[in-house]
Design an enzyme around this catalytic site. Structure first.
Site, short mmCIF file in Angstrom:
data_model
loop_
_atom_site.label_atom_id
_atom_site.label_comp_id
_atom_site.label_asym_id
_atom_site.label_seq_id
_atom_site.Cartn_x
_atom_site.Cartn_y
_atom_site.Cartn_z
N ASP A 122 48.48 34.11 40.36
CA ASP A 122 48.37 34.14 41.82
C ASP A 122 48.31 32.76 42.46
O ASP A 122 47.83 32.61 43.58
CB ASP A 122 47.13 34.96 42.24
CG ASP A 122 45.83 34.24 41.93
OD1 ASP A 122 45.81 33.43 40.99
OD2 ASP A 122 44.85 34.48 42.63
N GLU A 123 48.81 31.77 41.78
CA GLU A 123 48.69 30.40 42.27
C GLU A 123 49.95 29.59 41.93
O GLU A 123 50.43 29.67 40.81
CB GLU A 123 47.54 29.73 41.51
CG GLU A 123 46.44 29.16 42.33
CD GLU A 123 45.36 28.62 41.39
OE1 GLU A 123 45.05 27.44 41.51
OE2 GLU A 123 44.87 29.37 40.53
N ASP A 135 47.40 29.85 47.00
CA ASP A 135 46.55 30.64 46.11
C ASP A 135 46.22 31.95 46.81
O ASP A 135 45.74 31.96 47.95
CB ASP A 135 45.27 29.85 45.81
CG ASP A 135 44.36 30.56 44.81
OD1 ASP A 135 44.78 31.59 44.25
OD2 ASP A 135 43.23 30.08 44.62
MG LIG Z 1 43.41 33.30 43.72
#
Ligand SMILES: [Mg+2]
Length: 357
Positions: A106-107, A8
């Site tokens: 973003d993960e 993440d």
């Molecule tokens: Mg994040």
């Protein structure tokens, strides 16, 4: 034993802004709606850790963030730029994975069982991955390492920022026990409050619950959170990173929690996809629902049918079920999208030009 990791990116949008404007590193940075001198509407998308020191956090009204720190650097959301950075980072992450599943901009979850042998080697592999991302792209990230998705996610959260945390399967329940029940991965705000009302304050309380009570209250989802609270759970990582896909999205004029309207939009998107697959003669295997929230965070939730289909009613059914399952009542949405992937075309191989849309 499987090894699942969650990577993440830390304060991703703000970190991207710091990357292209290094002079911002020493300042509190807030990415989100225009504060308009404290009168602005809308919310904070992301802020850096310096801004957090002033009590600012994501999803907070931008007017409140402004009151807390009027001279912070307020920047608009440049989603295209963040997506471009995301594509680069995710490509790198994918190179480390046996299986790769992106769950938001973003993960990503990765299954690295084929690349490591035991916990020690998993931990050094996570270090290697983290360093590779940070050194190549200058963006900070955190990695959670465990044997299932829930523990990987919770480990990652606990290790933030800029951390790596390993939680062994046998330590899972103990690791979670003291945390508040609302922090459990998969438990949203409404469910968290309901669980509190039922007397489960900590995840440990939930782990010791009678699962029958949870099932009678929440159905199969009750069984799932019971397993999660005990550190058990889903260890599958479903490949979803498909260039070969057809998708459509709708941005609502105003953020909405009107479920009938959202369902109508899902159905209307599916009609457009139907026209497209009929024109091109595609069948598909995978259906993904994309939900973007007012703070620009996104959820991607997918399901594979396990066989090729060209029946659009299946897309509708799955998309609406994913919506019902993952979006809580009252939750506002900015944008909704549906995408089909794992495509096959009658009468021969597909060319790249088939995907230009
Ligand atoms: Mg994040």
């Amino acid at each position: 034993m499987k090894i699942i990791m969650l990577i993440d990116m830390d304060y991703f949008f703000a970190a991207c802004e710091e990357l292209r404007h290094p002079e911002l590193r020493e300042k509190p940075v807030v990415v989100g709606a225009d504060p308009k001198g404290g009168k602005g509407r809308g919310v904070v998308s992301t802020c850096n850790y310096l801004a957090r020191r002033y009590g600012i956090h994501s999803a907070m009204p931008i007017s409140m963030a402004y009151r807390l720190k009027p001279d912070a650097v307020f920047l608009p959301v440049d989603y295209e730029y963040y997506e471009e950075m995301s594509r680069k980072v995710m490509q790198r992450v994918k190179e480390f994975a046996t299986r790769f599943e992106q769950v938001s901009v973003d993960e990503a979850f990765i299954d690295v069982s084929g690349k490591v042998d035991g916990y020690d080697s998993a931990l050094s592999y996570a270090k290697e991955l983290k360093e590779s991302v940070t050194k190549s792209y200058g963006l900070p990230c955190s990695v959670g390492v465990s044997t299932n998705r829930v523990l990987a996610k919770m480990a990652c959260e606990a290790g933030k920022p800029d951390g790596i945390m390993l939680v062994k399967e046998e330590d899972g329940a103990k690791f979670l026990a003291k945390m508040p029940v609302g922090k459990l991965y998969g438990v949203g705000k409404k469910t968290g409050e309901k669980l509190q009302g039922m007397g489960y304050k900590s995840i440990g309380d939930l782990a010791r619950a009678n699962p029958v009570n949870l099932v009678s209250e929440f159905g199969s989802y009750g069984a799932e959170i019971y397993r999660s609270a005990n550190g058990k759970g889903d260890d599958s990582v479903v490949e979803n990173y498909e260039v070969k896909s057809i998708g459509r999205e709708r941005t609502f004029q105003e953020d909405t929690s009107d479920r009938d309207e959202i369902r109508r939009q899902i159905i209307s998107i599916c009609k457009e996809i139907k026209t497209e697959i009929e024109k091109q003669g595609f069948s598909f295997k995978t259906i993904t629902l994309k939900i973007r929230y007012p703070d620009f965070t996104e959820q991607l939730r997918g399901k594979s049918l396990g066989h090729y289909s060209n029946d659009i009613s299946q897309v509708e059914d799955v998309a609406i079920r994913l919506f019902e399952r993952y979006v809580e009542h009252g939750e506002r949405i900015r944008k909704i999208g549906v995408r089909i992937s794992s495509l096959s075309k009658k009468g021969g191989q597909m060319r790249m030009s088939d995907f230009a849309n």
